[in-house]
Design a protein around this motif. Structure first.
Motif, PDB file in Angstrom:
ATOM      1  N   ASP A  92       0.846  -1.184   0.000  1.00 52.62           N
ATOM      2  CA  ASP A  92       0.000   0.000   0.000  1.00 52.62           C
ATOM      3  C   ASP A  92       0.883   1.236   0.000  1.00 52.62           C
ATOM      4  O   ASP A  92       1.958   1.246   0.604  1.00 52.62           O
ATOM      5  CB  ASP A  92      -0.893   0.026   1.240  1.00 52.62           C
ATOM      6  N   TYR A  94       0.357   5.410   0.732  1.00 50.93           N
ATOM      7  CA  TYR A  94      -0.534   6.475   1.177  1.00 50.93           C
ATOM      8  C   TYR A  94       0.110   7.817   0.836  1.00 50.93           C
ATOM      9  O   TYR A  94       1.197   8.133   1.333  1.00 50.93           O
ATOM     10  CB  TYR A  94      -0.798   6.369   2.680  1.00 50.93           C
ATOM     11  N   ASN A 114       1.242   3.106 -11.747  1.00 52.72           N
ATOM     12  CA  ASN A 114       0.323   1.974 -11.740  1.00 52.72           C
ATOM     13  C   ASN A 114       0.659   0.954 -12.823  1.00 52.72           C
ATOM     14  O   ASN A 114       0.507  -0.253 -12.631  1.00 52.72           O
ATOM     15  CB  ASN A 114      -1.107   2.475 -11.925  1.00 52.72           C
ATOM     16  N   ASN A 121      -1.536  -0.975  -3.884  1.00 59.25           N
ATOM     17  CA  ASN A 121      -2.794  -0.269  -3.650  1.00 59.25           C
ATOM     18  C   ASN A 121      -2.507   1.184  -3.299  1.00 59.25           C
ATOM     19  O   ASN A 121      -1.753   1.460  -2.358  1.00 59.25           O
ATOM     20  CB  ASN A 121      -3.571  -0.935  -2.505  1.00 59.25           C
ATOM     21  N   LEU A 122      -3.100   2.095  -4.050  1.00 57.54           N
ATOM     22  CA  LEU A 122      -2.863   3.525  -3.854  1.00 57.54           C
ATOM     23  C   LEU A 122      -3.980   4.151  -3.034  1.00 57.54           C
ATOM     24  O   LEU A 122      -5.164   3.898  -3.279  1.00 57.54           O
ATOM     25  CB  LEU A 122      -2.756   4.228  -5.204  1.00 57.54           C
ATOM     26  N   HIS A 123      -3.600   4.981  -2.050  1.00 61.64           N
ATOM     27  CA  HIS A 123      -4.567   5.658  -1.183  1.00 61.64           C
ATOM     28  C   HIS A 123      -4.212   7.144  -1.146  1.00 61.64           C
ATOM     29  O   HIS A 123      -3.057   7.501  -0.917  1.00 61.64           O
ATOM     30  CB  HIS A 123      -4.532   5.091   0.243  1.00 61.64           C
ATOM     31  N   LEU A 124      -5.207   8.005  -1.365  1.00 57.26           N
ATOM     32  CA  LEU A 124      -4.978   9.448  -1.357  1.00 57.26           C
ATOM     33  C   LEU A 124      -5.585  10.089  -0.125  1.00 57.26           C
ATOM     34  O   LEU A 124      -6.713   9.786   0.248  1.00 57.26           O
ATOM     35  CB  LEU A 124      -5.563  10.110  -2.600  1.00 57.26           C
ATOM     36  N   PHE A 125      -4.799  10.979   0.492  1.00 51.13           N
ATOM     37  CA  PHE A 125      -5.326  11.851   1.543  1.00 51.13           C
ATOM     38  C   PHE A 125      -5.225  13.267   1.001  1.00 51.13           C
ATOM     39  O   PHE A 125      -4.133  13.747   0.707  1.00 51.13           O
ATOM     40  CB  PHE A 125      -4.517  11.721   2.838  1.00 51.13           C
ATOM     41  N   GLU A 126      -6.363  13.938   0.822  1.00 51.65           N
ATOM     42  CA  GLU A 126      -6.370  15.283   0.259  1.00 51.65           C
ATOM     43  C   GLU A 126      -6.727  16.300   1.339  1.00 51.65           C
ATOM     44  O   GLU A 126      -7.687  16.112   2.090  1.00 51.65           O
ATOM     45  CB  GLU A 126      -7.385  15.358  -0.884  1.00 51.65           C
ATOM     46  N   ASN A 140      -0.187   8.841   9.076  1.00 52.04           N
ATOM     47  CA  ASN A 140      -1.362   8.460   8.288  1.00 52.04           C
ATOM     48  C   ASN A 140      -1.066   8.398   6.799  1.00 52.04           C
ATOM     49  O   ASN A 140      -1.854   7.834   6.034  1.00 52.04           O
ATOM     50  CB  ASN A 140      -2.508   9.435   8.546  1.00 52.04           C
ATOM     51  N   VAL A 141       0.027   9.025   6.378  1.00 47.18           N
ATOM     52  CA  VAL A 141       0.467   8.940   4.978  1.00 47.18           C
ATOM     53  C   VAL A 141       1.954   8.611   4.961  1.00 47.18           C
ATOM     54  O   VAL A 141       2.687   8.877   5.915  1.00 47.18           O
ATOM     55  CB  VAL A 141       0.211  10.260   4.209  1.00 47.18           C
TER      56      VAL A 141
END
Length: 315
Positions: A92, A94, A114, A121-126, A140-141
């Motif tokens: 993962d 983040y 990608n 697995n890609l997760h974005l925090f904006e 968290n990132v």
């Protein structure tokens, strides 16, 4: 032996200080959550909460909040390292980035990433600058993308490219506020931008937690100007769109301005003046930041490598 799941549930209860709200947040029953907390208290042989209304932490509970956060963070880092050791095929990543920056930056990087690493697995925090700094600090990132400086301790910074904050001034604002000296003021601004000339004009600003706003506020303070701010918003795209429609003056990063597909086309720029500012802090660096004291996964390293190549990283 302390169960990691029980620790995770404990931290949610400690944050909410309400079993009902915590159970809803965790998507489990209140009875099940109470059993997990009771099991943790039995394993540790201490009471973690005073069962009062409202719920409060005991001294042991306050101590565990601090240490449980560290333990779970260490567990997360250990899992990442073990995945890298086993094989770099799953995992993962983040990423923390602002909404607008993400629209310009991520389409340049994520398709390449990608294609090369489809099983990551890609997760974005904006969020805004302060929210991104906080997310990095809390673990968290894995990394954040934004303008330097990052206001987080022990951050390793990877420069990507030069960045500059521009000032957007609609022609109709100059004509309205300088009816008798429009041409003179415009020539002065073209020769050397002095925001003191515009102190009575309306400004459109992003909120105070945004890095562009922080720089603008410092500039106003240095010039001893109290700007006439007629609108504040979370969205830097909104202030730009309103500015090019003639509502007021605003500030916008140059690298995002170059991507005109974000909010407007070429024709929209007619009647709009774009000025470079003679202020040191409006000239900066776009960079990736990650914490030095945390394990940096292979997934994060590969993301950084692709971004550096794409943006011809400065040294």
């Amino acid at each position: 032996m302390v169960n990691f799941l029980n620790l995770e549930y404990f931290l949610v209860v400690a944050e909410e200080l309400n079993f009902t709200k915590a159970a809803k947040k965790l998507f489990i029953s209140q009875q099940s959550l109470s059993c997990h907390i009771s099991k943790l208290e039995n394993d540790l042989e201490v009471e973690l909460f005073n069962r009062t209304v409202p719920l409060t932490l005991t001294p042991a509970g306050k101590s565990l909040v601090k240490n449980a956060t560290k333990m779970l963070d260490l567990k997360k880092q250990s899992v990442k390292e073990l995945v890298d050791i086993k094989d770099f095929k799953r995992g993962d990543l983040y990423i923390g980035i602002s909404h607008t920056r993400g629209r310009a930056f991520l389409p340049e990087i994520l398709p390449l990433y990608n294609e090369k690493f489809p099983s990551i697995n890609l997760h974005l925090f904006e969020g805004n600058s302060k929210e991104l700094d906080s997310a990095l600090f809390r673990g968290n990132v894995d990394l954040i993308v934004g303008m330097l400086p990052f206001n987080v301790e022990n951050v390793e910074c990877v420069p990507l490219c030069n960045e500059e904050i521009l000032m957007i001034v609609p022609d109709n604002i100059l004509a309205k506020y300088f009816p008798d000296s429009y041409g003179i003021v415009k020539r002065k601004l073209e020769k050397e931008v002095d925001i003191s000339l515009l102190k009575n004009c309306p400004f459109l600003m992003v909120n105070a937690k945004n890095s562009v706003r922080i720089v603008a506020d410092e500039m106003f303070k240095e010039k001893q100007i109290k700007p006439n701010i007629i609108l504040e918003t979370e969205s830097i795209e909104t202030v730009l769109a309103l500015s090019v429609k003639g509502m007021g003056i605003t500030f916008y990063p140059k690298t995002l301005m170059n991507n005109k597909k974000l909010v407007f086309d070429e024709n929209t720029l007619l009647g709009v003046n774009i000025y470079q500012l003679q202020y040191n802090k409006t000239h900066g660096t776009l960079a990736i930041g990650y914490q030095k004291n945390r394990y940096i996964s292979q997934a994060a390293k590969e993301f950084i490598n692709i971004a550096k190549k794409k943006y011809n990283a400065i040294t």
